[in-house]
Scaffold this motif. Structure first.
Motif, mmCIF file in Angstrom:
data_model
loop_
_atom_site.group_PDB
_atom_site.id
_atom_site.type_symbol
_atom_site.label_atom_id
_atom_site.label_comp_id
_atom_site.label_asym_id
_atom_site.label_seq_id
_atom_site.Cartn_x
_atom_site.Cartn_y
_atom_site.Cartn_z
ATOM 1 N N ARG A 314 0.827 -1.207 0.000
ATOM 2 C CA ARG A 314 0.000 0.000 0.000
ATOM 3 C C ARG A 314 0.863 1.259 0.000
ATOM 4 O O ARG A 314 0.578 2.227 -0.722
ATOM 5 C CB ARG A 314 -0.911 -0.011 1.224
ATOM 6 N N SER A 317 2.520 1.792 -3.406
ATOM 7 C CA SER A 317 1.547 2.267 -4.397
ATOM 8 C C SER A 317 1.382 3.773 -4.330
ATOM 9 O O SER A 317 1.356 4.461 -5.364
ATOM 10 C CB SER A 317 0.189 1.589 -4.174
ATOM 11 N N PHE A 370 3.389 0.792 -11.662
ATOM 12 C CA PHE A 370 2.674 -0.324 -11.045
ATOM 13 C C PHE A 370 3.184 -1.673 -11.562
ATOM 14 O O PHE A 370 3.208 -2.659 -10.826
ATOM 15 C CB PHE A 370 1.175 -0.188 -11.272
#
Length: 444
Positions: A314, A317, A370
């Motif tokens: 998380r 990201s 990503f």
């Protein structure tokens, strides 16, 4: 000093490891970038196109060497995170013997097939001679590139991302001085650039190797620990070869696209070469975040801290979204200025083509961010095959669409094909991440 990534705030730990690694790898990229700047500004467009096109070959082979070292480092990190030092010593010894032999073989083979490699590129006659001269010395240096990366990834696997930085900074500064000396003062043209890079890479490998041997003294290596274990080799080779396949497949896709770009002529070749250099710098922080997260995931996988892996995902990201937004804005707004760093300002045709590329591909750097984060996650937990499938999707679609779009859309079709490949690879990565999270890392 080593960094235990199984403890502390995930965001701080990842950033503390990432920043020195990013700076170090940025300097590693500067080898080729400085070569391109010197060639473009002091030799000419044909030489710049040749060196730029040749660099795709260098990136392809270097990606194999980096992949081999990167795969082994995932095992190093898992063993270090689990405090299994006896296994770590045996793995280091076996891996380094394997990586040295692989680097030596790659160097010999590429030198032996230099004429055939040149012919595959469909280069115009005026650029082929420059390319052959440039590649010869770079192929000779592959064995040193391989050993530098083996040492650098070993240091990074125990959380030391600062030490490789120092050697790269010194090596890069030396490369700048030698480039200017050989090209501007001695007028050695492309040969001078190639020799300068070779000397700098040799010194970086030797200095980093000596330091790494001293840095690993905490493991208390003995002569009996310097062994080649067939059992360990099977595991190391499994990780290393699969990671190398992933890295090389990605670069091979770019080689196929480079071959397509070469059919558009020297102007588009020069523009694509300049854009590729800008891409390398722009994407470097995203690539290094993926590698930092890979080390983080591997250490926590070895220690059994699965909840920290989810938290780290998380955090990474959010960092990727923030960084890619800044990079995309810079590449869009300052595209002409960035291109003029690599080519003479009078080359308006080259700059125009390059601006078109940066204002399409540059807007979607977050998609690549990503992708590399998914790569880092899968590699860190040992699911390397998923990373390979993501690469196959990304590169396969990219090449297929590029060759399909080019006849009607020209070079802009190549640009949109790259973006489409990134997007589809991200869809696969997110699907597999969710599946693994649900199956293996279920939060209580």
């Amino acid at each position: 000093m080593e960094l235990d990534m199984t403890k502390g705030n995930p965001s701080r730990v990842i950033l503390k490891f990432f920043i020195p690694m990013f700076i170090g790898n940025l300097f590693q990229q500067l080898y080729y970038i400085i070569d391109a700047i010197v060639v473009g500004q002091f030799i000419g467009k044909d030489a710049f196109a040749a060196v730029g096109s040749s660099s795709a070959v260098l990136v392809f082979v270097t990606s194999i060497l980096i992949g081999l070292a990167m795969g082994a480092s995932a095992i190093f990190s898992q063993l270090y995170g689990g405090k299994r030092y006896d296994e770590l010593k045996k793995t280091i010894s076996t891996a380094f013997i394997f990586l040295f032999c692989a680097s030596l073989i790659i160097s010999v083979v590429t030198l032996g097939f230099l004429p055939q490699i040149i012919s595959l590129y469909q280069m115009p006659q005026e650029t082929a001679a420059y390319a052959a001269e440039f590649l010869k010395y770079n192929f000779l240096g592959f064995v040193f590139v391989g050993m530098y990366n083996a040492c650098a990834f070993l240091l990074r696997s125990i959380g030391d991302s600062k030490s490789p930085l120092y050697f790269l900074v010194g090596s890069c500064l030396l490369n700048i001085l030698l480039d200017l000396l050989f090209v501007v003062v001695f007028h050695m043209e492309v040969l001078g650039v190639a020799i300068a890079t070779f000397i700098s890479q040799v010194l970086a490998a030797l200095c980093c190797g000596i330091y790494t041997a001293k840095r690993m003294q905490f493991l208390q290596f003995k002569r009996t620990d310097l062994v080649f274990s067939p059992a360990v080799f099977q595991k190391v080779a499994g990780y290393s070869v699969l990671t190398a396949v992933q890295q090389s497949f990605s670069s091979f896709g770019m080689m196929l696209i480079q071959g397509l770009v070469n059919t558009f002529g020297a102007t588009v070749m020069a523009a694509f070469a300049a854009c590729s250099r800008i891409d390398e710098v722009a994407n470097r922080p995203l690539q290094d975040l993926g590698n930092a997260f890979s080390t983080y995931a591997a250490q926590n996988e070895g220690a059994g801290n699965t909840k920290r892996i989810r938290k780290g995902f998380r955090v990474t990201s959010k960092i990727i979204i923030a960084i890619s937004g800044v990079i995309s804005s810079i590449s869009f707004i300052f595209a002409p200025s960035l291109l003029s760093v690599f080519v003479q300002k009078e080359a308006l045709d080259v700059i125009a083509v390059g601006v078109g590329y940066l204002r399409v591909v540059g807007l979607f750097y977050v998609l690549l961010g990503f992708i590399v984060m998914f790569y880092g996650f899968f590699r860190g937990i040992g699911a390397i095959k998923i990373s390979i499938w993501m690469t196959v999707v990304s590169q396969g679609i990219r090449v297929l669409l590029a060759y399909s779009f080019a006849p009607s859309l020209g070079f802009s079709g190549v640009c949109w094909a790259i973006v489409a490949g990134w997007f589809l690879s991200d869809l696969l990565g997110f699907h597999m991440y969710k599946k693994i999270m649900n199956d293996k890392y279920v939060e209580p």
